[in-house]
Design an enzyme around this catalytic site. Sequence first.
Site, PDB file in Angstrom:
ATOM      1  N   ARG A 128       0.817  -1.227   0.000  1.00 34.21           N
ATOM      2  CA  ARG A 128       0.000   0.000   0.000  1.00 34.21           C
ATOM      3  C   ARG A 128       0.843   1.267   0.000  1.00 34.21           C
ATOM      4  NH1 ARG A 128      -3.433  -0.882   4.381  1.00 34.21           N
ATOM      5  NH2 ARG A 128      -2.150   0.456   5.656  1.00 34.21           N
TER       6      ARG A 128
ATOM      7  N   TYR B 174     -11.793  23.854  -9.870  1.00 33.84           N
ATOM      8  CA  TYR B 174     -12.400  22.705 -10.546  1.00 33.84           C
ATOM      9  C   TYR B 174     -13.700  22.330  -9.802  1.00 33.84           C
ATOM     10  CZ  TYR B 174     -12.433  17.735 -11.986  1.00 33.84           C
ATOM     11  OH  TYR B 174     -12.761  16.495 -12.455  1.00 33.84           O
TER      12      TYR B 174
ATOM     13  N   ASP C 169      -3.654  23.957  -7.168  1.00 30.09           N
ATOM     14  CA  ASP C 169      -3.901  22.961  -8.213  1.00 30.09           C
ATOM     15  C   ASP C 169      -3.110  23.400  -9.445  1.00 30.09           C
ATOM     16  OD1 ASP C 169      -4.992  21.494 -10.383  1.00 30.09           O
ATOM     17  OD2 ASP C 169      -6.874  21.172  -9.280  1.00 30.09           O
TER      18      ASP C 169
ATOM     19  N   LYS D 217      -4.413  14.116 -16.590  1.00 32.73           N
ATOM     20  CA  LYS D 217      -4.422  15.016 -17.746  1.00 32.73           C
ATOM     21  C   LYS D 217      -3.085  14.934 -18.500  1.00 32.73           C
ATOM     22  CE  LYS D 217      -8.466  16.075 -16.097  1.00 32.73           C
ATOM     23  NZ  LYS D 217      -8.752  17.146 -15.167  1.00 32.73           N
TER      24      LYS D 217
HETATM   25  C1  LIG Z   1      -9.510  16.927 -13.899  1.00 34.66           C
HETATM   26  C2  LIG Z   1      -9.079  17.847 -12.834  1.00 34.66           C
HETATM   27  C3  LIG Z   1      -8.953  17.410 -11.523  1.00 34.66           C
HETATM   28  C4  LIG Z   1      -9.351  16.018 -11.078  1.00 34.66           C
HETATM   29  O1  LIG Z   1      -8.593  15.013 -11.679  1.00 34.66           O
HETATM   30  P1  LIG Z   1      -9.190  13.512 -11.818  1.00 34.66           P
HETATM   31  O2  LIG Z   1      -7.968  12.715 -12.105  1.00 34.66           O
HETATM   32  O3  LIG Z   1     -10.169  13.584 -12.937  1.00 34.66           O
HETATM   33  O4  LIG Z   1      -9.821  13.166 -10.522  1.00 34.66           O
HETATM   34  C5  LIG Z   1      -8.489  18.296 -10.586  1.00 34.66           C
HETATM   35  N1  LIG Z   1      -8.179  19.560 -10.903  1.00 34.66           N
HETATM   36  C6  LIG Z   1      -8.292  20.018 -12.167  1.00 34.66           C
HETATM   37  C7  LIG Z   1      -7.922  21.428 -12.461  1.00 34.66           C
HETATM   38  C8  LIG Z   1      -8.751  19.187 -13.164  1.00 34.66           C
HETATM   39  O5  LIG Z   1      -8.893  19.658 -14.407  1.00 34.66           O
END
Ligand SMILES: *Cc1c(COP(=O)(O)O)cnc(C)c1O
Length: 394
Positions: free
Chosen positions: A61, A114, A186, A211
């Site tokens: 883990r 987000y 973020d 992403k």
């Molecule tokens: C897509 C996204 C997230 C979340 O990511 P996931 O892997 O889809 O959970 C967080 N912050 C931003 C800015 C995003 O575009």
Amino acid sequence: MNDKSLKIQTRALHSGRRPSDQRGLVNTPVYRGSTIVSETLKELRSKTIADREIGAMIYGRFGTPTTFALEDAIADLEGGHGGLSLPSGLAAVTTSLLAFAKPGDHVLVADTVYGPTRGFCNRMLTSLQIEVEFYDPMIGSDIDRICRPNTQCIFLESPGSLTFEVQDVPAIVAVAKSRNIVTIIDNTWATPIFYRPLELGVNVSVIAATKYVVGHADAMLGLIVADEEHYPIVRSCRDVLGQSVAPDDIYLGLRGLRTLSVRIKQHEHQTLEIAKWLESHEDVIEVFHPALTNCPGHEIWKRDFEGSSGLFSFSLKSKSDDALAAMLDPMKLFSMGYSWGGFESLIVPANPQATRSATTWSKPGQLIRVHIGLENVDDLKRDLEQGIQRYYEY
Ligand SMILES: *Cc1c(COP(=O)(O)O)cnc(C)c1O
């Protein structure tokens, strides 16, 4: 090899890799495992999860060498003390907030975060008796006026989701530091290739690696990087919550990371060409992209970022949903779908006001968010042009 004198492009290829530990293999292979056995009682008792330097393995883990390779690489690229992998970008967001916010605390969150980040704050943090207050992302040093004695953390996202306002991170960090408030950002849009918020004093950087890091739309993955003081706190929160990522997904993250810098620069190049073309297009009201001068915070973007990625929005005159369907349904290259950062182009209509509470979105028209993929730019322009024509002709 983690050598700070090397440029980010070079480090994206070499960080976290030690072929001599892998019998000469260039890449750290997928290590699968739950149980890790010890030869002696002394060895069993000597293992501690803090012992990442020597790659101590206690239990699956907490990760295997595959996990450590990715975590070390992202920590190096973001300029932090340590990196953590999580099962999704949202898990990285929620874990970093849960690590610091406690019942009775006040948390400040950018109004342009987000959507699901907002959802977590409104539903989970609030139910833990944590007071969440959303703030105008363009607030800058005026954030001082809304900080309270119990403000525990400030959550930033720059540029903001859907509308791309660029935050004055150094100004907000200065206020936070003077008040002993933790800052979390973020950094999904720019990635450490173009933006390294820890170098500007932010404590914790969160990336939805789903992403651009993974980059091929084939895995969910989140990453967190924190400075020396805050890393153990986030680490312990992740571990106590039992969050763990399968090694195959970690491997896809590592594999994506090695080509991130060339991919994101090509996304940047193609996106700027399309954004500027749309800006001069007679049927387009406005384009929202940090590298364009009309974008709130454009000057800050120029000062603090080293580039821009492939996600932006533009607006068309408001028409019916049927007109929107006439535009979007027949598109050949732009597919409708959430997420972004993969090699392919994507398009979705967006309604920023639905996810704002501290500010109002009063710009006219229908907002459309696009991700510019790695297809040929002329092919992409033609697909968009034909879609815009269908929209207005409907
Ligand atoms: C897509 C996204 C997230 C979340 O990511 P996931 O892997 O889809 O959970 C967080 N912050 C931003 C800015 C995003 O575009």
